[in-house]
Design an enzyme around this catalytic site. Structure first.
Site, PDB file in Angstrom:
ATOM      1  CG  ASP A 252     -90.732 -59.118  92.548  1.00 45.98           C
ATOM      2  OD1 ASP A 252     -90.808 -60.347  92.774  1.00 45.98           O
ATOM      3  OD2 ASP A 252     -89.665 -58.468  92.617  1.00 45.98           O
ATOM      4  CE  LYS A 259     -89.991 -58.157  96.029  1.00 44.92           C
ATOM      5  NZ  LYS A 259     -88.568 -57.835  96.204  1.00 44.92           N
ATOM      6  CG  ASP A 271     -90.855 -55.319  90.122  1.00 41.59           C
ATOM      7  OD1 ASP A 271     -90.005 -54.416  90.047  1.00 41.59           O
ATOM      8  OD2 ASP A 271     -90.569 -56.519  90.300  1.00 41.59           O
ATOM      9  NE  ARG A 334     -80.814 -60.154  88.895  1.00 39.82           N
ATOM     10  CZ  ARG A 334     -80.033 -59.824  89.923  1.00 39.82           C
ATOM     11  NH1 ARG A 334     -78.851 -60.416  90.086  1.00 39.82           N
ATOM     12  NH2 ARG A 334     -80.419 -58.910  90.787  1.00 39.82           N
TER      13      ARG A 334
HETATM   14  N1  BES Z   1     -88.341 -55.588  92.091  1.00 34.26           N
HETATM   15  C1  BES Z   1     -87.266 -55.850  92.963  1.00 34.26           C
HETATM   16  C2  BES Z   1     -86.383 -54.617  93.216  1.00 34.26           C
HETATM   17  C3  BES Z   1     -87.053 -53.452  93.901  1.00 34.26           C
HETATM   18  C4  BES Z   1     -86.986 -53.313  95.265  1.00 34.26           C
HETATM   19  C5  BES Z   1     -87.700 -52.487  93.163  1.00 34.26           C
HETATM   20  C6  BES Z   1     -87.590 -52.224  95.884  1.00 34.26           C
HETATM   21  C7  BES Z   1     -88.281 -51.388  93.773  1.00 34.26           C
HETATM   22  C8  BES Z   1     -88.239 -51.261  95.152  1.00 34.26           C
HETATM   23  C9  BES Z   1     -86.385 -56.951  92.402  1.00 34.26           C
HETATM   24  O1  BES Z   1     -87.017 -57.907  91.647  1.00 34.26           O
HETATM   25  C10 BES Z   1     -85.769 -57.657  93.576  1.00 34.26           C
HETATM   26  O2  BES Z   1     -86.473 -58.263  94.295  1.00 34.26           O
HETATM   27  N2  BES Z   1     -84.438 -57.553  93.672  1.00 34.26           N
HETATM   28  C11 BES Z   1     -83.738 -58.183  94.738  1.00 34.26           C
HETATM   29  C12 BES Z   1     -82.521 -58.855  94.137  1.00 34.26           C
HETATM   30  C13 BES Z   1     -81.771 -59.705  95.115  1.00 34.26           C
HETATM   31  C14 BES Z   1     -82.585 -60.920  95.452  1.00 34.26           C
HETATM   32  C15 BES Z   1     -80.456 -60.096  94.514  1.00 34.26           C
HETATM   33  C16 BES Z   1     -83.322 -57.108  95.725  1.00 34.26           C
HETATM   34  O3  BES Z   1     -82.950 -56.014  95.293  1.00 34.26           O
HETATM   35  O4  BES Z   1     -83.413 -57.352  96.910  1.00 34.26           O
HETATM   36 ZN    ZN Z   2     -88.790 -57.318  90.713  1.00 35.29          ZN
HETATM   37 MN    MN Z   3     -87.784 -59.485  92.839  1.00 37.70          MN
END
Ligand code: BES
Ligand code: ZN
Ligand code: MN
Length: 480
Positions: A252, A259, A271, A334
């Site tokens: 991801d 990121k 992920d 999601r």
């Molecule tokens: N895979 C990430 C969530 C994550 C973060 C898992 C750290 C494990 C460790 C997910 O896809 C993500 O990026 N979520 C975002 C959502 C936001 C953009 C609404 C997040 O949590 O920042």
């Molecule tokens: Zn993710």
């Molecule tokens: Mn993500």
């Protein structure tokens, strides 16, 4: 590396190490050759998790393994066995009577001890040029005759569940170039053949034809094609049908919503930990004679930025016909789960669970040591919580607050894929709830506990395999 597990009435002469349980008060077992005062002088008080290695030049080394004074539980024994294995260092054989304690049934105790030992002995050797250093190879459970049949049953179960969790860890620890969506699908086919599961793999064209716009959308920026894997476990006369859906984002990057290059980003090869937990859990069902039918969906793709990537403002249409406007391409989990949940409920199961490394927000709420659980059916959530306690994989329920649904409202689609800066774990769960209808559903957000920062009890540094044993326990207990 596999560990052989044996049962015996006494420690074999070949055992290099003998693990001796010691409570926090009362008599100290004579085999240790030390008084309580002497143990205390070395800082060992018999508390759960404490160990003291007593090397010997002539015979086996002994390890005092603290178990405290409370009635022993599976969680205490699992962690004690893990601590014992760490104290043994590079020694390759351990015999222990940890599974022979009063106050806990032999099968439960033996399963916990084997799980703790095998999971603590786990290391990902992957790509190191040096050969792996020695570690646990032979584990002997010393139990009295009265407990031996129960202990055998539990030890066999523990070997199966620990192997499953180790598989999940291996998959999540593997670097992204070494485990693409195509490769995990191949691995799933291999695992299915070896463990009596049915398996079907769906490619990009098939996913598009099936209307899985979430999978296709998240995959748009990638040169690697997506894969969806459906695994089926079908016992005779099933007493219920459970569906498991795992987020399999192989890497991801965030996509166009890139990121930052920090430590969290570097963990995004993990992920796919949800998909790994589903595959690993299902690999054990036949060996454990699970009585319910279980269907698993692995939703696998990476999330990459490129000239063809998904854009902000794009609208995706999912398998169940609903649409979402993309406001952040990093909220991709999601989107793939939406298709997986839609397919899952089409199979009309008695309940459906999804497991996903879904939100940083869940880490902010609960920290790194526990997962969030959400759902639409309290009795089913209670069953999930019960399985989590048995597995000692901590989860905490968070509210599916329907009042927040309006934060996801979109001008052009049924919803947006994000809803602002607050309550992100809840908003993600609300998004997922749009795809389960009335089917009893639980959502596990394992973003925090997917990884362990340090060796700690049954946890080894790196991918934890979190959720694997919880899902196994849930499936074994499940009935319509
Ligand atoms: N895979 C990430 C969530 C994550 C973060 C898992 C750290 C494990 C460790 C997910 O896809 C993500 O990026 N979520 C975002 C959502 C936001 C953009 C609404 C997040 O949590 O920042
Ligand atoms: Zn993710
Ligand atoms: Mn993500």
């Amino acid at each position: 590396m596999t560990v052989n597990v044996h049962l015996a009435r006494a420690a074999p002469r070949t055992a290099e190490t003998i693990g001796v349980p010691v409570a926090a008060s009362g008599a100290v077992p004579r085999s240790l050759g030390l008084s309580r005062a002497a143990l205390a002088a070395h800082g060992f008080e018999g508390k759960p998790g404490q160990t003291l290695l007593l090397p010997s030049a002539t015979g086996p080394s002994h390890i005092a393994v603290g178990i405290g004074d409370d009635r022993p539980t599976a969680a205490i024994l699992r962690n004690a066995a893990g601590a014992m294995v760490r104290a043994a260092g590079k020694r390759t054989s351990i015999a222990t009577s940890l599974a022979d304690l009063e106050g806990i049934d032999a099968a439960t105790a033996a399963q916990a001890v084997v799980e703790g030992a095998l999971l603590a002995a786990y290391r990902y050797h992957g790509l190191k040029s040096e050969p792996a250093s020695e570690g646990l190879q032979e584990l002997t459970l010393v139990v009295g005759d009265r407990r031996s049949s129960g202990a055998k049953l539990g030890a066999d179960r523990g070997s199966v569940t620990a192997a499953a969790a180790r598989l999940a860890r291996d998959l999540a620890n593997t670097p992204p170039a070494h485990l693409t969506a195509r490769m995990i699908a191949d691995k799933a086919v291999e695992v299915a053949a070896a463990s009596g599961l049915g398996v079907e793999v769906f490619n990009k064209d098939q996913l598009a034809a099936m209307g899985c716009g979430g999978m296709i959308g998240v995959n748009k920026g990638s040169t690697e094609p997506p894969r969806m894997v459906r695994l089926t476990y079908t016992p005779r006369n099933p007493r219920g049908h459970l569906v498991l859906v795992g987020k399999g984002v192989m890497y991801d990057s965030g996509g166009i919503s890139l990121k930052p290059s920090d430590g969290m980003h570097a963990m995004m090869k993990m992920d796919m930990s949800g998909a790994a937990a589903v595959l690993a859990a299902m690999s054990s069902l036949k060996a454990l004679r699970c009585k319910s039918q279980v269907t698993g969906y692995l939703m696998c793709t990476d999330n990459m930025p490129s000239g063809s990537a998904l854009k902000l403002g794009d609208v995706l249409k999912f398998r169940n016909g609903k649409t979402a406007e993309i406001h952040n391409t990093d909220a991709e989990g999601r989107l793939v789960l939406a298709d997986g949940l839609s397919l899952g409920v089409e199979a009309k199961p008695d309940a459906i669970v999804d497991i996903a490394t879904l939100t940083g927000s869940c880490i902010a709420a609960l920290g790194l040591k526990m997962a969030g659980v959400f759902g639409n059916d309290q009795p089913f959530i209670e069953r999930v919580k019960h399985a989590a306690v048995d597995a000692d994989e901590a989860i905490w329920q968070l509210p599916l607050e329907r009042n927040y649904r309006k934060l996801l409202d979109s001008n052009v689609a049924d919803m947006k894929n994000v809803g602002g800066p607050y309550g992100g774990a809840i908003l993600a769960a609300l998004f997922l709830s749009e795809f389960v209808g009335d089917t009893p559903w639980a959502h596990l957000d394992i973003a925090g506990p997917m990884n362990s920062e340090s060796d700690d009890g049954w946890l080894s540094r790196g991918a934890s395999g979190f959720g694997t044993r919880l899902l196994i326990q849930l499936a074994l207990d499940f009935a319509a």
